[in-house]
Design a protein around this motif. Sequence first.
Motif, PDB file in Angstrom:
ATOM      1  N   ASP A 112      -7.790   4.163  27.181  1.00 13.80           N
ATOM      2  CA  ASP A 112      -8.595   4.541  26.017  1.00 13.80           C
ATOM      3  C   ASP A 112      -7.925   5.679  25.248  1.00 13.80           C
ATOM      4  OD1 ASP A 112     -10.653   2.710  26.720  1.00 13.80           O
ATOM      5  OD2 ASP A 112     -11.562   4.203  28.035  1.00 13.80           O
ATOM      6  N   ILE A 113      -7.376   6.629  25.972  1.00 16.95           N
ATOM      7  CA  ILE A 113      -6.677   7.750  25.336  1.00 16.95           C
ATOM      8  C   ILE A 113      -5.418   7.242  24.650  1.00 16.95           C
ATOM      9  CG2 ILE A 113      -5.448   9.924  25.783  1.00 16.95           C
ATOM     10  CD1 ILE A 113      -7.513  10.397  28.064  1.00 16.95           C
ATOM     11  N   GLN A 114      -4.692   6.367  25.320  1.00 16.80           N
ATOM     12  CA  GLN A 114      -3.490   5.789  24.721  1.00 16.80           C
ATOM     13  C   GLN A 114      -3.836   4.966  23.478  1.00 16.80           C
ATOM     14  OE1 GLN A 114      -2.275   3.832  28.319  1.00 16.80           O
ATOM     15  NE2 GLN A 114      -0.796   5.444  28.832  1.00 16.80           N
ATOM     16  N   ALA A 115      -4.953   4.249  23.517  1.00 22.12           N
ATOM     17  CA  ALA A 115      -5.388   3.465  22.365  1.00 22.12           C
ATOM     18  C   ALA A 115      -5.769   4.374  21.204  1.00 22.12           C
ATOM     19  CB  ALA A 115      -6.563   2.563  22.747  1.00 22.12           C
ATOM     20  N   SER A 116      -6.359   5.517  21.497  1.00 24.44           N
ATOM     21  CA  SER A 116      -6.712   6.472  20.449  1.00 24.44           C
ATOM     22  C   SER A 116      -5.462   6.969  19.738  1.00 24.44           C
ATOM     23  CB  SER A 116      -7.483   7.658  21.036  1.00 24.44           C
ATOM     24  OG  SER A 116      -8.720   7.239  21.562  1.00 24.44           O
ATOM     25  N   LEU A 117      -4.433   7.255  20.508  1.00 19.64           N
ATOM     26  CA  LEU A 117      -3.164   7.686  19.914  1.00 19.64           C
ATOM     27  C   LEU A 117      -2.517   6.566  19.097  1.00 19.64           C
ATOM     28  CD1 LEU A 117      -1.729   9.744  22.890  1.00 19.64           C
ATOM     29  CD2 LEU A 117      -2.387  10.624  20.641  1.00 19.64           C
ATOM     30  N   ALA A 118      -2.563   5.352  19.597  1.00 24.12           N
ATOM     31  CA  ALA A 118      -2.001   4.214  18.873  1.00 24.12           C
ATOM     32  C   ALA A 118      -2.771   3.978  17.576  1.00 24.12           C
ATOM     33  CB  ALA A 118      -2.026   2.959  19.750  1.00 24.12           C
ATOM     34  N   TYR A 119      -4.080   4.129  17.625  1.00 21.68           N
ATOM     35  CA  TYR A 119      -4.920   3.976  16.433  1.00 21.68           C
ATOM     36  C   TYR A 119      -4.560   5.033  15.393  1.00 21.68           C
ATOM     37  CZ  TYR A 119      -9.218   3.497  13.689  1.00 21.68           C
ATOM     38  OH  TYR A 119     -10.130   3.321  12.678  1.00 21.68           O
ATOM     39  N   ALA A 120      -4.390   6.265  15.834  1.00 22.38           N
ATOM     40  CA  ALA A 120      -4.008   7.345  14.921  1.00 22.38           C
ATOM     41  C   ALA A 120      -2.641   7.073  14.308  1.00 22.38           C
ATOM     42  CB  ALA A 120      -4.013   8.682  15.659  1.00 22.38           C
ATOM     43  N   ALA A 121      -1.720   6.548  15.093  1.00 20.69           N
ATOM     44  CA  ALA A 121      -0.392   6.232  14.581  1.00 20.69           C
ATOM     45  C   ALA A 121      -0.468   5.149  13.504  1.00 20.69           C
ATOM     46  CB  ALA A 121       0.518   5.787  15.722  1.00 20.69           C
ATOM     47  N   LEU A 122      -1.313   4.161  13.715  1.00 24.04           N
ATOM     48  CA  LEU A 122      -1.492   3.123  12.707  1.00 24.04           C
ATOM     49  C   LEU A 122      -2.067   3.707  11.417  1.00 24.04           C
ATOM     50  CD1 LEU A 122      -2.936   0.116  14.745  1.00 24.04           C
ATOM     51  CD2 LEU A 122      -0.739   0.230  13.557  1.00 24.04           C
ATOM     52  N   LEU A 123      -3.055   4.565  11.543  1.00 17.80           N
ATOM     53  CA  LEU A 123      -3.664   5.173  10.360  1.00 17.80           C
ATOM     54  C   LEU A 123      -2.693   6.091   9.636  1.00 17.80           C
ATOM     55  CD1 LEU A 123      -7.301   6.012  11.503  1.00 17.80           C
ATOM     56  CD2 LEU A 123      -6.504   4.108  10.100  1.00 17.80           C
ATOM     57  N   ALA A 124      -1.808   6.725  10.367  1.00 17.46           N
ATOM     58  CA  ALA A 124      -0.835   7.625   9.748  1.00 17.46           C
ATOM     59  C   ALA A 124       0.162   6.863   8.887  1.00 17.46           C
ATOM     60  CB  ALA A 124      -0.098   8.424  10.821  1.00 17.46           C
ATOM     61  N   ASP A 125       0.263   5.575   9.089  1.00 17.79           N
ATOM     62  CA  ASP A 125       1.202   4.755   8.330  1.00 17.79           C
ATOM     63  C   ASP A 125       0.538   4.072   7.135  1.00 17.79           C
ATOM     64  OD1 ASP A 125       3.841   3.877   8.022  1.00 17.79           O
ATOM     65  OD2 ASP A 125       3.384   1.962   8.976  1.00 17.79           O
ATOM     66  N   VAL A 126      -0.745   4.338   6.928  1.00 18.92           N
ATOM     67  CA  VAL A 126      -1.488   3.732   5.828  1.00 18.92           C
ATOM     68  C   VAL A 126      -1.573   4.722   4.681  1.00 18.92           C
ATOM     69  CG1 VAL A 126      -3.743   2.857   5.119  1.00 18.92           C
ATOM     70  CG2 VAL A 126      -2.846   2.296   7.384  1.00 18.92           C
TER      71      VAL A 126
END
Length: 79
Positions: A54-68
Motif C-alpha cells: 500500500d505504501i509502495q502504491a502510494s508512492l507509485a500513484y504520486a509519481a504518476l501524478l507528478a508526470d501529469v
Amino acid sequence: MNLVERITVVPDVCNGKPTIRGMRITVRTVLEYLAAGETAENILDAYPNLELADIQASLAYAALLADVRIDSLPLPMAA
C-alpha cells in the motif's frame, strides 16, 4: 504494480479522495508521513491494516501524478 487494486476513489469515503483499498486512510496521509521522514515500518505500526504494498502504491500513484500537467495546481510556476 496494479494501482487499481491498492488505490481507490469512492465518493462516499473521505470525500472521494484517493484512499488505500477503500479504507479511511488517504494516500495523502501516507505520503505526508513519508515526507516527514517516517519509515514504512513506523507507518505500518501506526496503521496495522496497511501493507507495505500500500505504501509502495502510494508512492507509485504520486509519481504518476507528478508526470501529469495540471495548470490549476496551487504551485509557484517557474519563469
